[in-house]
Design a protein around this motif. Structure first.
Motif, PDB file in Angstrom:
ATOM      1  N   TRP A  44      49.459  33.291  45.692  1.00  0.00           N
ATOM      2  CA  TRP A  44      48.072  33.778  45.731  1.00  0.00           C
ATOM      3  C   TRP A  44      47.136  32.805  46.422  1.00  0.00           C
ATOM      4  O   TRP A  44      45.923  32.992  46.393  1.00  0.00           O
ATOM      5  N   LYS A  56      42.495  36.695  42.879  1.00  0.00           N
ATOM      6  CA  LYS A  56      42.653  37.324  44.190  1.00  0.00           C
ATOM      7  C   LYS A  56      42.154  38.771  44.149  1.00  0.00           C
ATOM      8  O   LYS A  56      41.457  39.228  45.060  1.00  0.00           O
ATOM      9  N   GLN A  57      42.467  39.501  43.084  1.00  0.00           N
ATOM     10  CA  GLN A  57      42.042  40.894  42.946  1.00  0.00           C
ATOM     11  C   GLN A  57      40.527  41.004  42.754  1.00  0.00           C
ATOM     12  O   GLN A  57      39.902  41.929  43.273  1.00  0.00           O
ATOM     13  N   ASP A  81      38.301  38.951  43.996  1.00  0.00           N
ATOM     14  CA  ASP A  81      37.732  38.709  45.314  1.00  0.00           C
ATOM     15  C   ASP A  81      37.880  39.938  46.209  1.00  0.00           C
ATOM     16  O   ASP A  81      36.938  40.329  46.900  1.00  0.00           O
ATOM     17  N   LEU A  82      39.035  40.566  46.178  1.00  0.00           N
ATOM     18  CA  LEU A  82      39.262  41.777  46.974  1.00  0.00           C
ATOM     19  C   LEU A  82      38.300  42.882  46.553  1.00  0.00           C
ATOM     20  O   LEU A  82      37.733  43.579  47.393  1.00  0.00           O
ATOM     21  N   TRP A 120      34.881  42.336  48.077  1.00  0.00           N
ATOM     22  CA  TRP A 120      34.825  42.765  49.484  1.00  0.00           C
ATOM     23  C   TRP A 120      34.760  44.288  49.575  1.00  0.00           C
ATOM     24  O   TRP A 120      33.990  44.835  50.358  1.00  0.00           O
ATOM     25  N   ALA A 121      35.559  44.972  48.769  1.00  0.00           N
ATOM     26  CA  ALA A 121      35.624  46.433  48.829  1.00  0.00           C
ATOM     27  C   ALA A 121      34.317  47.090  48.392  1.00  0.00           C
ATOM     28  O   ALA A 121      33.959  48.158  48.888  1.00  0.00           O
TER      29      ALA A 121
END
Length: 66
Positions: A23, A32-33, A35-36, A39-40
């Motif tokens: 990761w 990590k999820q 942060d994703l 962004w989404a």
């Protein structure tokens, strides 16, 4: 050789920067999820100034005249 440690961009904890950490640069899959997801959902945005408010700029109409 010592494994380099970096700060996780999400939570700030130390995270190993090595192939063993899938990761990286995050410390965990959870960070990590998160942060994703940011962004989404457009939580990360670059502020943009409106050109109309800048000194010296002229606003033109659809015909192109000032």
């Amino acid at each position: 050789m010592a494994v380099r440690k970096v700060r996780c961009p999400q939570c700030g904890n130390e995270s190993p920067w090595a192939p063993e950490n899938p990761w990286r640069p995050f410390c965990s899959e959870r960070c990590k999820q998160i942060d994703l997801g940011c962004w989404a959902s457009d939580s990360y945005r670059i502020p943009v100034q409106d050109e109309k408010n800048e000194p010296g700029s002229e606003v033109t109409d659809a015909a192109g005249s000032a």
